[in-house]
Design a protein around this motif. Structure first.
Motif, PDB file in Angstrom:
ATOM      1  N   SER A 160       0.831  -1.202   0.000  1.00  0.00           N
ATOM      2  CA  SER A 160       0.000   0.000   0.000  1.00  0.00           C
ATOM      3  C   SER A 160       0.869   1.258   0.000  1.00  0.00           C
ATOM      4  O   SER A 160       1.848   1.350   0.742  1.00  0.00           O
ATOM      5  CB  SER A 160      -0.916  -0.001   1.228  1.00  0.00           C
ATOM      6  N   ASP A 161       0.480   2.214  -0.821  1.00  0.00           N
ATOM      7  CA  ASP A 161       1.272   3.446  -0.915  1.00  0.00           C
ATOM      8  C   ASP A 161       1.313   4.190   0.417  1.00  0.00           C
ATOM      9  O   ASP A 161       2.219   4.981   0.667  1.00  0.00           O
ATOM     10  CB  ASP A 161       0.725   4.353  -2.025  1.00  0.00           C
ATOM     11  N   ALA A 162       0.324   3.900   1.279  1.00  0.00           N
ATOM     12  CA  ALA A 162       0.284   4.582   2.578  1.00  0.00           C
ATOM     13  C   ALA A 162       1.488   4.237   3.438  1.00  0.00           C
ATOM     14  O   ALA A 162       1.800   4.943   4.384  1.00  0.00           O
ATOM     15  CB  ALA A 162      -0.997   4.207   3.307  1.00  0.00           C
ATOM     16  N   LEU A 163       2.144   3.113   3.120  1.00  0.00           N
ATOM     17  CA  LEU A 163       3.269   2.660   3.939  1.00  0.00           C
ATOM     18  C   LEU A 163       4.590   3.276   3.495  1.00  0.00           C
ATOM     19  O   LEU A 163       5.631   3.043   4.093  1.00  0.00           O
ATOM     20  CB  LEU A 163       3.376   1.127   3.870  1.00  0.00           C
TER      21      LEU A 163
END
Lengths: 322, 537
Positions: A160-163
């Motif tokens: 996930s790009d959030a990570l």
């Protein structure tokens, strides 16, 4: 791949706050590095028999070989201090079983995580960004199962790009920015534990190539020029310890295989990722032939840029059988 | 709480549970498409349109069969579309019944006859108005992604908070599916919910063709509303009936075709004059008013449907009369899901419920707009750039209610070739820019891509073994060339079969699809004889 921001204004504010924190932290790390360098100076490599070698090579089953190699390196305590955050980067990027030698030996990863905890690590994260379905890769590689019962340890398929955190790469020759896994940036200790294998685009895939698994945008690296880009990300992601899994070596048809597997029952350890990669390159046969480290472009470039040494002939190598 | 409300909510929850199961790929042995197969119009329209009966349509047959006995209980108790609209009415505050609105009740019969008329011509317009596919798309393609988005945002905010203030590490990620044509679903349902300002259960009263079909069978249901002589003609029931099924001037009568047995009238009657008895009572025997439209209007609606079907059959992209040969204008890059039946049959079977798209773990199946003409509206397409077809998955086939996508075992599904990969040499990093890129080969599970040395290029370049390619699209998905990938899957060579084993048919066509193919990269090194990727000394 989406790079959505949930709210640009708040995000910017967060980024600001975080970058300040990051700055303070990097100051601290710089201090540590300086101290380490000084201690290195005080302890000439040729001197005492006790001083750890540049490269430790242990033969035996993965867990025992790892213990033996780390003993030569001065014990895990030399790398991991009490309460520190450790990030372990194995290769678990393929849906194949460990027997296919495309992914890191799960027994080795497990032992490594246990040793980090024994040395007092506050938390251990085992992370990779698999190309294929993360669930399948983590399961089939056997690494999820091997590590799930280790206290304080978790296995992450970081898809996930959030990570990831977008960062400039100061001093880059080719790749000027990318997203880096936050857990890797936040870790006090970064340990690379790649499997030794061939790679059709880069010759071999070892510790430095493996750092691509902690990077968000790999596409751009192929577009620009793969080998210098690998060196660029390694200026940000510099493992404090490199363990190369050569229990099985994928000698042909890497990175995915299936290919010829050499059973070497070997574990290579070094503080220097370039040295570890260089040693592994020259130690095993690739497609039935021997190669010099300088024949691998990213190893050559990394040495030229001072990220580590590839002149293994001038380094201390200690071998042991576990 | 009232018994009917409990049943309604339980039914909606069960419907959503099955949808979540489809998303998660868990079945617990339940047919995930059960509600779809209960939709009367879906089943009748599909049977008429495809001229084929499937045993799996039994649930709708049962719904139709119980209607003469119990009236439109499906609408009042089971239908998740009805419950959703009912809930919307409560939230938005629906308007009171107005006089004169009753003549619009017949519109739903026109919709029904229009669709049946088109189905007689073999054209499926079922998807325009069949309630369960619509509500499946609403929850599966519109609501579910928004829920995941909110979850993902929550995680991000939580992580930022932990970074700032400390606290336990937040684990896990939420993957947010993305879909095409959401705008249509949004506008359609916004309009439906907004229509509660016009009347309660606007959709069910005036538009729902499945309701119309059930109305035809509930002219004199065994379970029905009856009013005793205690009635004082206060008209309370008539003004509050959610279906407007009671005449204002004579509340002792009932339009049984409209009544969904919600029994609100029974509850609110100040004189307790309303009951819902079983059997042929005296009340049931008396003359009942009817809201059914005239025969002439019905025939006109059917003819209109036939006309619309005829026009769509003569449109440029139509496959009518074109079973092979030249002169066919097909969408050039339209990939159907694996094991989708031949296109003509596919369009008549697919009800555009979006269940396959909801179930696809790669988010690779997307509804289309007009890529395949009006009759292909909202049908599924495989978009490898978004997600590739997993060689170990056959979920789209297992959830398809009409078997427009066949349910075949996973090993045979791999042989259900979707298309064939093709390389744009001018865009390829290896072919054109002479860069050492081999991502397509790295990700191809079928080993259908080989890197070869060609004259004048210092790096090996990708070449496709078409007979090994199943069109899964992993190469296109991962190709590092942005926007238009340098390797794309085209529908060329797609296997579209209504029956039989794909493996058998594929082998007869000399396909060689397998996950076990050996690799041989020995020949990919440079001129000096070094192994692939190494520099010469």
């Amino acid at each position: 791949m989406s790079e959505k921001r949930w709210n640009p204004v708040i995000q910017r504010w967060f980024d600001k706050v975080l970058s300040r924190r990051e700055f303070l932290k990097s100051q601290a790390v710089g201090g540590v590095v300086l101290a380490a360098g000084a201690s290195g100076l005080l302890r000439p490599g040729t001197g005492f028999a006790q001083s750890p070698p540049d490269i430790a090579v242990a033969k035996g089953t993965p867990a025992r070989a790892l213990r033996a190699a780390m003993k030569l390196m001065g014990g895990m305590g030399a790398f991991v201090k009490s309460g520190q955050k450790v990030l372990i980067k194995p290769n678990m990027s393929f849906t194949t079983k460990p027997e296919m030698a495309a992914t890191t030996n799960p027994e080795l990863v497990r032992e490594l995580a246990i040793m980090c905890r024994e040395a007092g690590a506050g938390s251990v994260i085992v992370a990779d960004y698999p190309l294929a379905s993360a669930d399948e890769c983590l399961a089939n590689s056997g690494i999820l199962d091997a590590c799930k019962n280790i206290d304080g340890t978790r296995v992450v398929g970081a898809t996930s790009d959030a990570l990831y955190k977008e960062m400039n790469i100061p001093g880059a020759t080719t790749l000027t920015k990318n997203g880096f896994l936050k857990d890797a940036l936040d870790a006090d200790v970064l340990i690379a534990v790649p499997i030794a294998k061939t790679h059709a685009a880069t010759g071999v895939s070892l510790a430095m190539k493996g750092m691509m698994g902690l990077v968000w945008d790999r596409r751009v690296m192929h577009q620009l020029n793969l080998s210098p880009c690998i060196v660029d990300i390694c200026t940000v992601l510099k493992p404090h310890l490199t363990i190369i899994d050569a229990s099985r070596v994928l000698s042909t048809n890497g990175p995915g295989g299936p290919g010829k597997i050499l059973v070497e029952n070997t574990v290579i350890a070094s503080r220097d990722m370039v040295a570890a990669d260089a040693y592994a390159t020259s130690a095993f046969e690739w497609y039935g032939k021997k190669y010099l480290p300088k024949q691998v472009q990213y190893i050559r470039l990394a040495a030229e840029r001072g990220l580590g040494r590839m002149d293994i002939e001038n380094m201390t190598v200690q071998k042991v059988t576990a | 709480m009232q018994f009917r409300r409990i049943v309604q909510i339980a039914s909606l929850v069960f419907f959503l549970f099955l949808l979540v199961c489809a998303v998660q790929g868990a079945t617990y042995g339940i047919a995930l498409d059960l509600f779809l197969r209960m939709d009367p119009l879906l089943v009748v329209g599909t049977i008429v349109g495809s001229r084929a009966f499937q045993l799996s349509f039994l649930p709708a047959i049962i719904v139709l069969a119980v209607t003469p006995l119990l009236g439109r209980v499906f609408c009042g108790y089971i239908c998740p579309m009805g419950t959703t609209i009912c809930g919307g009415d409560r939230l938005l505050g629906a308007s009171k019944n107005s006089k004169g609105a009753k003549r619009y009740h017949r519109v739903k019969f026109f919709v029904l006859l229009f669709i049946i008329g088109a189905a007689l011509f073999g054209v499926s317009f079922v998807f325009f108005a069949s309630p369960i596919p619509l509500i499946t798309r609403f929850y599966g393609l519109l609501i579910y992604p928004v829920v995941t988005l909110v979850g993902d945002m929550g995680l991000r905010i939580g992580r930022s908070a932990v970074e700032l203030f400390g606290g336990p590490t937040i684990e896990g990620t939420v993957s947010v599916p993305h879909y095409a044509t959401l705008f249509f679903i949004l506008v359609f349902f916004s309009a439906l919910f907004f229509a509660s300002r016009v009347s309660r259960r606007f959709w069910c009263r005036y538009l729902c063709p499945s309701g119309a079909l059930l109305a035809l069978l509930s002219r004199r249901p065994v379970w029905h509303r009856a009013v005793s002589s205690d009635c004082i003609d206060c008209g309370k029931c008539a003004s509050q009936c959610p279906m407007n099924a009671i005449p204002e001037d004579s509340p002792e009568k009932t339009y049984h075709t409209e009544c969904i047995i919600c029994r609100k009238c029974e509850k609110i009657c100040p004189k307790d004059a309303v009951t819902f008895p079983f059997g042929r009572t005296k009340e049931a025997a008396q003359e009942m008013p009817s809201l059914s439209p005239g025969r002439r209007q019905l025939i006109f609606s059917g003819l209109a449907g036939m006309g619309a079907a005829a026009v769509s059959l003569t449109s440029l992209g139509s496959l009518y009369g074109q079973t092979g040969g030249v002169g066919i204008v097909e969408p050039p890059m339209l990939l159907r899901p694996p094991a989708a039946v031949p296109e003509k049959e596919f369009l008549s079977l697919c009800v555009r419920c979006g269940e396959c798209m909801t179930a696809c773990p790669a988010n690779a199946l997307q509804p289309i707009w007009f890529d395949a003409g009006l009759t292909g509206l909202f049908s599924p397409r495989l978009v490898p750039r978004r997600g590739a077809c997993d060689p170990h998955c056959n979920r789209c086939g297992t959830v398809c209610p009409t078997q427009a996508i066949r349910e075949v075992p996973v090993p045979d599904r791999r042989w259900a070739k979707v298309g064939t990969a093709m390389i744009y040499h001018q865009k390829c990093l290896a072919w054109e820019q002479q860069k050492r890129c081999m991502v397509c080969d790295e990700v191809c599970p079928y080993n259908a891509i080989e890197f070869q040395k060609v004259e004048g290029n210092p790096v090996p370049v990708p070449v496709i073994h078409e007979e090994r390619c199943t069109g899964c699209g992993l190469c296109e998905h991962h190709c590092p060339v942005r926007n238009q990938a340098a390797i794309v899957v085209t529908p060329l060579g797609a296997l579209r079969e209504s029956r039989g084993s794909f493996e058998e048919i594929g082998k007869r066509q000399e396909l060689d699809i397998s996950l076990e193919h050996k690799k041989d990269m020995e020949n990919q090194g440079n001129e000096e004889g070094t192994a692939p990727g190494f520099d010469a000394l």
